[in-house]
Design a protein around this motif. Structure first.
Motif, PDB file in Angstrom:
ATOM      1  N   UNK B 139      36.766  27.080  -7.600  1.00  0.00           N
ATOM      2  CA  UNK B 139      36.354  28.527  -8.026  1.00  0.00           C
ATOM      3  C   UNK B 139      34.600  28.031  -7.882  1.00  0.00           C
ATOM      4  N   UNK B 140      34.546  28.251  -6.402  1.00  0.00           N
ATOM      5  CA  UNK B 140      32.843  28.267  -6.473  1.00  0.00           C
ATOM      6  C   UNK B 140      32.181  28.289  -6.586  1.00  0.00           C
ATOM      7  N   UNK B 141      30.808  28.135  -7.401  1.00  0.00           N
ATOM      8  CA  UNK B 141      29.791  29.080  -8.112  1.00  0.00           C
ATOM      9  C   UNK B 141      28.777  30.026  -7.362  1.00  0.00           C
ATOM     10  N   UNK B 142      28.038  30.567  -7.542  1.00  0.00           N
ATOM     11  CA  UNK B 142      26.854  30.752  -6.399  1.00  0.00           C
ATOM     12  C   UNK B 142      26.319  30.428  -5.969  1.00  0.00           C
ATOM     13  N   UNK B 166      34.195  24.538  -9.732  1.00  0.00           N
ATOM     14  CA  UNK B 166      35.092  24.209 -10.880  1.00  0.00           C
ATOM     15  C   UNK B 166      36.337  24.506 -10.822  1.00  0.00           C
ATOM     16  N   UNK B 168      39.845  26.019 -11.332  1.00  0.00           N
ATOM     17  CA  UNK B 168      40.460  27.779 -11.392  1.00  0.00           C
ATOM     18  C   UNK B 168      41.148  27.236 -13.252  1.00  0.00           C
ATOM     19  N   UNK B 169      41.136  28.667 -14.002  1.00  0.00           N
ATOM     20  CA  UNK B 169      41.538  28.328 -14.498  1.00  0.00           C
ATOM     21  C   UNK B 169      41.051  28.254 -16.156  1.00  0.00           C
ATOM     22  N   UNK B 171      38.232  28.553 -18.862  1.00  0.00           N
ATOM     23  CA  UNK B 171      38.169  29.547 -19.394  1.00  0.00           C
ATOM     24  C   UNK B 171      36.649  29.957 -19.685  1.00  0.00           C
ATOM     25  N   UNK B 173      31.621  29.322 -20.033  1.00  0.00           N
ATOM     26  CA  UNK B 173      31.208  30.104 -19.563  1.00  0.00           C
ATOM     27  C   UNK B 173      30.807  29.944 -18.153  1.00  0.00           C
ATOM     28  N   UNK B 174      30.748  30.415 -17.349  1.00  0.00           N
ATOM     29  CA  UNK B 174      29.848  30.575 -16.154  1.00  0.00           C
ATOM     30  C   UNK B 174      28.786  29.383 -15.809  1.00  0.00           C
ATOM     31  N   UNK B 175      27.746  29.589 -16.680  1.00  0.00           N
ATOM     32  CA  UNK B 175      26.979  28.805 -16.795  1.00  0.00           C
ATOM     33  C   UNK B 175      26.322  28.118 -17.744  1.00  0.00           C
ATOM     34  N   UNK B 176      27.644  27.753 -18.948  1.00  0.00           N
ATOM     35  CA  UNK B 176      26.990  26.957 -19.485  1.00  0.00           C
ATOM     36  C   UNK B 176      27.387  25.282 -18.647  1.00  0.00           C
TER      37      UNK B 176
END
Lengths: 315, 188
Positions: B139-142, B166, B168-169, B171, B173-176
């Motif tokens: 998964x590519x972050x913004x 990060x 896939x899978x 769980x 939080x996005x921006x920790x």
């Protein structure tokens, strides 16, 4: 009965689509909602579909709710940066919109303002991720905490028919890993390709975590068929469909298209892992009940009174 | 479709990113990456460059020219190439970093530039042919829009790229900012 409840009960779910008007007439939404009420668990309210300016999906969702149809508010990455997207997600939560559908959006090139700035600050997977983090962890993309968290169900889309086909199931798996709870597909005209995509989803474990609704719709004229083939990106109309529609007299094309849609619903419903259908019948909302009835998909259980007032949000 | 409204010859879409077919083989990309992999020497070079604006500008210009020529680089400053079969997702007109949109034509061409192959069709081919297909599941972050026009090499050597993607899978939080898993097969 809501979409969330239909999913929880494992009942075959039905969604449809309401395209907001180019204008400020609220009755344009109400009229379509009344045609669908009782027949669908929820109806998507599109977000400036095809990059054409329309009444917002947010306002349209509120109007649909007022008319007794549960909305699925579509939200695209095309027109908003992450600030506006998250703000709209919070607003949808505040006003009790029970479902959101998050997508990249058609490029402005295809719309009525090709001179507009395409935003695409986030992509659809990142938007799904953002929404789930917002709802479940209570964080914005920036890492800041939000107060009251929204409670909508998070939806995404996928096109099983577009290249690179080998990657299409994995692309949905990424969205599900990012947090999508249901998915609506592009129009299914080629059931075999769709079935092999579903098989791949089952192998990946996607169908255990995500409800998949097959996109269907009637092709009611040869002109519409040509438009879907050449005018809309990403729609695959196999030759067999064309042969069938061209094989009937001109005044029977509409009926044949409806019959094919009915057959498609019955065929996709038999595929393991298909949780329902998403009926796209632009300008033919009045025909949706007949299509569903002929396909053997009955009326929906009555909406609870609180929901029809738009207050029944489970949070 | 209202695309007919666009006057022919205006070529308004020419300003939009255009899918770019890389001029460097994916396998060679992975090999070169090993040579550029972050280490203390590069970290010191990056820190030195950041203290000297003229040197930084020259270095960034060289990076821009090289990567534009090879990958159609648009200088997002946070390079995704190691995770995309060395195919730049920022050359997608929608700048999608997590895979193709649903508008790819049956022949694999871009919906915005129908004369060009979708950059993600190319990326999937290249990554899989080089044995790096699993990278595409990351998964590519913004994108951090502040990093545009910066040197992605300097940012990488300074460790700012560590959580661009990060698994896939995951769980959490996005921006920790405690993730930053390297794609499989890439030494970082």
């Amino acid at each position: 009965m809501s979409l969330r409840e239909a999913f929880a009960a494992g009942r075959f779910a039905v969604t449809a689509e309401i395209g907001p008007p180019r204008g400020a007439d609220p009755d344009a939404i109400t009229r379509k909602a009344e045609l669908l009420r009782g027949w669908v668990d929820a109806a998507n309210v599109t977000d400036n579909q095809g990059a054409h300016v329309r009444m917002s999906s947010f306002a349209g969702s509120l109007l649909a709710m007022r008319a007794g149809v549960e909305p699925v508010m579509q939200l695209t990455c095309r027109d908003r940066n992450r600030i506006a997207l998250q703000s709209d997600l919070l607003s949808a939560g505040a006003l009790g919109i029970p479902n959101v559908l998050l997508l990249s959006g058609d490029h402005p090139r295809f719309g009525d303002h090709p001179d507009a700035a395409p935003v695409f600050d986030l992509d659809s997977t990142q938007l799904v991720w953002t929404a789930r983090t917002l709802r479940d962890q209570g964080f914005l993309v920036s890492g800041r905490e939000v107060g009251t968290r929204p409670g909508w169900l998070v939806g995404a889309v996928e096109n099983p028919f577009a290249p690179p086909r080998s990657f299409r199931a994995r692309r949905l798996a990424k969205k599900v890993a990012a947090g999508a709870e249901f998915c609506q597909t592009q129009y299914v005209f080629d059931v075999e390709v769709f079935a092999s995509w579903m098989a791949r989803l089952r192998d990946l474990g996607v169908t255990e975590r995500c409800k998949v609704l097959a996109g269907v719709g009637p092709i009611r004229s040869l002109r519409v068929m040509e438009f879907l083939r050449t005018g809309v990106p990403g729609i695959h109309v196999p030759d067999e469909v064309e042969r069938r529609l061209r094989g009937v007299p001109g005044d029977r094309v509409a009926d044949e298209g409806v019959t094919m849609c009915v057959e498609t619903i019955q065929r996709v419903a038999a595929i393991p892992g298909v949780a329902g259908v998403h009926v796209m019948a632009f300008g033919y909302e009045r025909g949706v009940p007949e299509i569903l009835e002929r396909a053997g998909v009955g009326r929906r259980p009555a909406l609870s009174s609180s929901r029809s007032e738009g207050l029944g949000h489970a949070g | 479709m209202a695309t007919d409204d666009v006057e022919p010859g205006m070529a308004a879409h020419d300003a939009w990113p255009r899918p770019f077919r890389p001029r460097l083989g994916a396998r060679l990309g992975y090999v070169l990456h090993a040579g550029l992999a972050a280490n203390q020497v590069y970290a010191r070079l990056a820190a030195w460059l950041e203290r000297r604006p003229r040197a930084y500008r020259a270095f960034t210009a060289a990076e821009r020219v090289t990567k534009q020529e090879l990958f159609g680089c648009r200088m997002c400053g946070q390079c995704a190439l190691p995770a995309t079969g060395y195919t730049c997702p920022m050359t997608c007109p929608k700048q999608l970093r997590n895979g193709p949109c649903g508008g790819v034509s049956p022949t694999g061409t871009c919906e915005v530039h129908p004369e060009l192959t979708c950059v993600w069709v190319v990326a999937v081919e290249r990554a899989e042919a080089a044995g790096h297909g699993a990278d595409l599941d990351l998964l590519q972050r913004p994108v951090d829009q502040r990093l545009r026009d910066q040197s992605s090499w300097v940012n990488y050597w300074q460790g700012r790229d560590e959580d661009l993607w990060t698994a896939a899978g995951d769980e959490r939080p996005l921006l920790r900012r405690d993730l930053g898993l390297a794609p499989t097969g890439v030494t970082r």
